[in-house]
Design a protein around this motif. Structure first.
Motif, PDB file in Angstrom:
ATOM      1  N   ASP A 108       0.727  -1.249   0.146  1.00  0.00           N
ATOM      2  CA  ASP A 108      -0.032  -0.110   0.030  1.00  0.00           C
ATOM      3  C   ASP A 108       0.795   1.306  -0.118  1.00  0.00           C
ATOM      4  O   ASP A 108       1.918   1.496   0.340  1.00  0.00           O
ATOM      5  CB  ASP A 108      -0.899  -0.058   1.255  1.00  0.00           C
ATOM      6  CG  ASP A 108      -2.027  -0.975   1.291  1.00  0.00           C
ATOM      7  OD1 ASP A 108      -2.206  -1.467   0.185  1.00  0.00           O
ATOM      8  OD2 ASP A 108      -2.195  -1.463   2.206  1.00  0.00           O
ATOM      9  N   VAL A 109       0.242   2.512  -0.352  1.00  0.00           N
ATOM     10  CA  VAL A 109       0.787   3.617  -0.483  1.00  0.00           C
ATOM     11  C   VAL A 109       0.127   4.569   0.546  1.00  0.00           C
ATOM     12  O   VAL A 109      -1.049   4.485   0.330  1.00  0.00           O
ATOM     13  CB  VAL A 109       0.917   4.392  -1.778  1.00  0.00           C
ATOM     14  CG1 VAL A 109       1.693   5.719  -1.689  1.00  0.00           C
ATOM     15  CG2 VAL A 109       1.625   3.425  -2.658  1.00  0.00           C
ATOM     16  N   GLU A 110       0.521   5.234   1.409  1.00  0.00           N
ATOM     17  CA  GLU A 110       0.022   5.975   2.456  1.00  0.00           C
ATOM     18  C   GLU A 110      -0.434   7.497   1.907  1.00  0.00           C
ATOM     19  O   GLU A 110       0.456   7.683   0.789  1.00  0.00           O
ATOM     20  CB  GLU A 110       0.824   6.374   3.637  1.00  0.00           C
ATOM     21  CG  GLU A 110       1.427   5.029   4.242  1.00  0.00           C
ATOM     22  CD  GLU A 110       0.247   4.212   5.036  1.00  0.00           C
ATOM     23  OE1 GLU A 110      -0.891   4.826   5.151  1.00  0.00           O
ATOM     24  OE2 GLU A 110       0.105   2.993   4.959  1.00  0.00           O
ATOM     25  N   ASP A 111      -1.430   8.097   2.370  1.00  0.00           N
ATOM     26  CA  ASP A 111      -1.717   9.461   1.832  1.00  0.00           C
ATOM     27  C   ASP A 111      -0.775  10.244   1.658  1.00  0.00           C
ATOM     28  O   ASP A 111      -0.658  11.149   0.724  1.00  0.00           O
ATOM     29  CB  ASP A 111      -2.855   9.845   2.540  1.00  0.00           C
ATOM     30  CG  ASP A 111      -4.313   9.137   2.339  1.00  0.00           C
ATOM     31  OD1 ASP A 111      -4.265   8.234   1.411  1.00  0.00           O
ATOM     32  OD2 ASP A 111      -5.163   9.231   3.302  1.00  0.00           O
ATOM     33  N   ASP A 112       0.305  10.175   2.593  1.00  0.00           N
ATOM     34  CA  ASP A 112       1.348  11.304   2.345  1.00  0.00           C
ATOM     35  C   ASP A 112       2.499  10.645   1.720  1.00  0.00           C
ATOM     36  O   ASP A 112       3.657  11.319   1.577  1.00  0.00           O
ATOM     37  CB  ASP A 112       2.247  11.354   4.056  1.00  0.00           C
ATOM     38  CG  ASP A 112       2.561  10.025   4.432  1.00  0.00           C
ATOM     39  OD1 ASP A 112       2.729   8.921   3.788  1.00  0.00           O
ATOM     40  OD2 ASP A 112       3.048   9.892   5.623  1.00  0.00           O
ATOM     41  N   GLY A 113       2.439   9.620   0.740  1.00  0.00           N
ATOM     42  CA  GLY A 113       3.312   9.107  -0.201  1.00  0.00           C
ATOM     43  C   GLY A 113       4.269   8.402   0.373  1.00  0.00           C
ATOM     44  O   GLY A 113       5.310   7.816  -0.806  1.00  0.00           O
TER      45      GLY A 113
END
Length: 220
Positions: A108-113
């Motif tokens: 997964d990629v977090e919302d902060d990149g």
């Protein structure tokens, strides 16, 4: 001379006086103490208790999911290449040295990149998206530690893969096309890695052991 007349008159006056005194005593009103009832208006009413309300917490700044994009680049020591594809908050990455070392990783990629991707045999990619222009990170594979920078790719640059069975051998090939047009890839035949033949970046066409295959862009 008889004195009974005046005496009777005196007695009659005394009786009248006693009668009047007795009458006043029986008909006179005793002073009554006035009972003062406190009117409702004068009663002290309790002061209303002030209700303290706590304002709801302010919402934190909203963050948008990371935009879909492709990234490709090389390790800092120029010994290998790394490509990362982002789609809908998911990522798939490919590390290869163009000879015999490779790894597919995903996560997964977090919302902060930021991202932490994992692959077979304990391989791991840790990275962070920088201003939507590049991914800076590291790859740990087979005891090696590689720092890399992958810039945002513009087609035909990016990550490609082809799988098929050719002459009873299971073929799995991965290619990274860099922005300068160069390619880095590894082709495995039944799990044995070797340098991959070049693909046509425009069509993905590649010939493996006399058979034409098509390498497709990789999507998580």
């Amino acid at each position: 001379m008889k004195r009974s007349g005046p005496l009777l008159t005196l007695l009659a006056g005394l009786l009248v006086a006693l009668f009047m005194l007795s009458l006043n005593a029986t008909t006179g009103e005793k002073p009554t103490s006035a009972s003062v009832e406190e009117s409702p208006a004068t009663k002290a009413s309790p002061s209303p208790t002030a209700t303290r309300t706590t304002p709801p917490p302010s919402p934190g700044p909203s963050r948008s999911p990371v935009a879909d994009a492709d990234y490709a680049g090389r390790t800092d020591d120029d010994s290998a290449a790394v490509a990362v594809t982002l789609r809908d908050g998911r990522a798939i990455a490919y590390f290869c040295d163009g000879r015999d070392k490779e790894s597919w990783l995903k996560g997964d990629v977090e919302d902060d990149g930021t991202m932490k991707l994992t692959g077979k045999n304990g391989s791991e990619l840790t990275g962070a998206l920088k201003q939507g222009k590049r991914i800076r990170g590291t790859v740990d594979i087979d005891g090696g530690h590689y720092a890399f920078t992958a810039d945002k790719a513009v087609k035909p640059s990016g990550l490609y893969r082809a799988t098929a069975t050719v002459r009873e051998a299971k073929i799995d090939g991965g290619w990274i096309v860099l922005k300068d047009g160069s390619q880095v890839g590894v082709l495995t035949r039944d799990g044995k890695p070797s340098p991959a033949p070049e693909i046509d970046p425009e069509t993905g066409a590649v010939t493996v052991d006399g058979r034409q295959l098509t390498a497709e862009p990789v999507i998580p």
